[in-house]
Design a protein around this motif. Structure first.
Motif, short mmCIF file in Angstrom:
data_model
loop_
_atom_site.label_atom_id
_atom_site.label_comp_id
_atom_site.label_asym_id
_atom_site.label_seq_id
_atom_site.Cartn_x
_atom_site.Cartn_y
_atom_site.Cartn_z
N LEU A 48 19.58 42.03 41.77
CA LEU A 48 20.12 42.76 40.63
C LEU A 48 21.54 42.33 40.29
N ALA A 49 22.20 41.64 41.21
CA ALA A 49 23.56 41.16 40.94
C ALA A 49 23.57 39.95 40.01
N LEU A 50 22.41 39.32 39.84
CA LEU A 50 22.31 38.17 38.94
C LEU A 50 22.23 38.63 37.49
N PRO A 51 22.53 37.75 36.51
CA PRO A 51 22.40 38.14 35.10
C PRO A 51 21.00 38.66 34.80
N LEU A 52 20.91 39.68 33.95
CA LEU A 52 19.65 40.38 33.70
C LEU A 52 18.87 39.69 32.58
N PRO A 53 17.74 39.02 32.92
CA PRO A 53 16.98 38.31 31.89
C PRO A 53 15.99 39.18 31.14
N GLY A 54 15.64 40.35 31.65
CA GLY A 54 14.68 41.19 30.95
C GLY A 54 14.19 42.33 31.82
N ALA A 55 13.39 43.22 31.22
CA ALA A 55 12.94 44.42 31.92
C ALA A 55 12.06 44.08 33.12
#
Length: 479
Positions: free
Chosen positions: A351-358
């Motif tokens: 979750l610390a990585l950039p959020l690509p989608g739901a």
């Protein structure tokens, strides 16, 4: 930490009794989450002021948290089944009052009564499990199912509430409690054994008042801090709670029949799992702030749609609980706790990585849920095993209170950290996330706000991952 040998095994009656005990667990948890979907409808109908709206939302949780220790100890004295059934009757009556509330004040009173009644349910059910399941492996399974009941209620609340509100008045979200509590009242005397301690001396009423004041003050202060930042009100609440807490500890040293056993609290076998319980709840509940913001604000989902998307995080909990119970019998509870914490840390790392989608977000959060489900089930069993059977109500209440503190602090501290990171990442005077989400797609300010939110979510996830890793180290070093 305590490892317990097996003894007499539970039979069909005990497992049927456990099914009955899960009913109030699910409902007590649902009553905290269902308000999120019911709030727009009841606000339009009752037209509460801003202050009344806050009390409608928070009074249930405040009183539930403040009364847990008192109710847990009271159950040890008067009978855990008796307290559970009395609380169930009160919970059903207060649900009817809430459902047909004609004014905001009436609904606030009903929510307060629900909180008082709800405080009898969690410690009573968990203490009864301690008395019904003497075999260590069976009790671990029973506690795991109890944990799943509370987790499931939190997830099912918005879903069931959303479905009811599509067809019925907002009061229907409270009326569903009534038939379930009636079923508990009918089956409880048949399937649940009575357990209580032969009490010596009067009940420590002064200690009860001090414990309530301490928990209420600190939880209120922390929630005010989460909502409004630093100010005299949250500081006053925390200071008052701490003062009452110090007075409570001093009272417990001199009382003839104290509410809590300070010698037990000081023991490593009891104190360490309490800390683990607090940290796990801190991370899971605190991070929920970012979960619902991401699904509802950034992605534009409705409350019901976002709750349905979150279902996988609940669906894996029985898996985590089952795996943890199986492994605990083979490699020991401390190792299982450490393993669950490491799995949760890995999920937060994703979750610390950039959020690509739901889909990615829910998948990573599902890893977190898998780890923490096992931790929650095992750590609660460890807390119960560390306490003598006659103090099971007190131990259960302290486990629940540590979780309440963890959740309140997680919302306050992670929310504050996230807000600070968001402000630092956005241009001065820029829109809030909610306001930016209303801008058209492709708008520069909208994209900047979403990027800032992704950054704050990443920072919060790193904090949670660090806490889970630190907790795993503590388990390994003190086991």
């Amino acid at each position: 930490m305590l490892e317990e040998t097996t003894s007499s095994t539970a039979g069909p009656r005990e497992w049927a009794g456990l099914a009955v005990l899960l009913l109030p667990c699910v409902l007590a948890s649902m009553d905290m989450s269902v308000m999120f979907v019911a709030m727009p409808s009841l606000t339009a109908d009752l037209e509460p002021s801003g202050s009344q709206l806050l009390w409608i939302m928070d009074s249930y949780g405040f009183l539930l948290a403040g009364l847990l220790i008192t109710m847990g100890t009271l159950g040890d004295r008067i009978g855990r089944r008796r307290l559970l059934l009395a609380g169930a009757a009160a919970f059903g009556g207060a649900s009817v009052l809430a459902a047909f509330s004609a004014t905001p004040t009436m609904l606030i009173v009903a929510r307060m009564l629900l909180g008082i009644a709800g405080a009898t349910l969690a410690p009573s059910t968990l203490a009864l499990i301690r008395g019904m399941f003497h075999d260590a492996r069976q009790r671990a399974t029973a506690v795991g199912l109890w944990t799943a009941g509370f987790a499931g209620g939190a997830v099912l609340g918005p879903i069931i509430g959303g479905l009811l509100l599509q067809h019925f008045h907002w009061g229907s979200v409270f009326l569903i409690n009534v038939p379930v509590m009636l079923l508990l009242l009918a089956l409880g005397p048949l399937l649940l054994p009575e357990h209580r301690t032969l009490a010596e001396g009067p009940f420590d009423l002064l200690g009860a008042v001090l414990s309530i004041g301490s928990v209420l003050g600190i939880v209120y202060g922390v929630k005010q801090f989460a909502a409004h930042g630093f100010g005299w009100l949250p500081i006053a609440g925390c200071v008052a709670g701490l003062v009452a807490g110090v007075a409570f500890v001093r009272r417990q040293r001199t009382a003839a029949r104290p509410l809590i056993d300070l010698a037990l609290v000081r023991s490593r076998a009891f104190a360490v799992p309490l800390l683990i319980d607090l940290l796990a709840t801190f991370a899971l509940v605190g991070f929920n702030l970012f979960t619902w913001q991401y699904l509802q604000v950034v992605l534009g989902m409705s409350p019901l749609e976002s709750a349905l998307w979150a279902l996988p995080t609940f669906a894996v909990m029985p898996i985590g609980i089952g795996v943890a119970a199986t492994l605990a019998a083979r490699i020991g509870k401390p190792r299982v706790l450490a393993l669950g914490l490491l799995v949760a840390a890995a999920g937060f790392g994703l979750l610390a990585l950039p959020l690509p989608g739901a889909a990615y977000f829910i998948a990573a959060l599902t890893v977190v849920s898998l780890g923490i489900a096992g931790v929650a089930a095992v750590v609660t069993d460890v807390i119960l095993s560390a306490a003598p059977p006659e103090r099971a109500g007190m131990a259960s209440a302290m486990a629940e209170t540590s979780a309440e503190f963890g959740g309140a602090m997680g919302i306050a501290l992670l929310g504050s950290i996230g807000a600070a990171v968001y402000r630092a990442a956005m241009p001065s005077g820029a829109e809030t996330l909610e306001a930016a989400a209303k801008l058209p797609p492709g708008d520069a300010l909208r994209e900047a706000a979403f990027a800032a939110f992704s950054t704050e979510t990443g920072v919060a996830a790193v904090v949670c991952a660090g806490l889970m890793l630190g907790a795993a180290v503590v388990i390994v070093r003190v086991r």
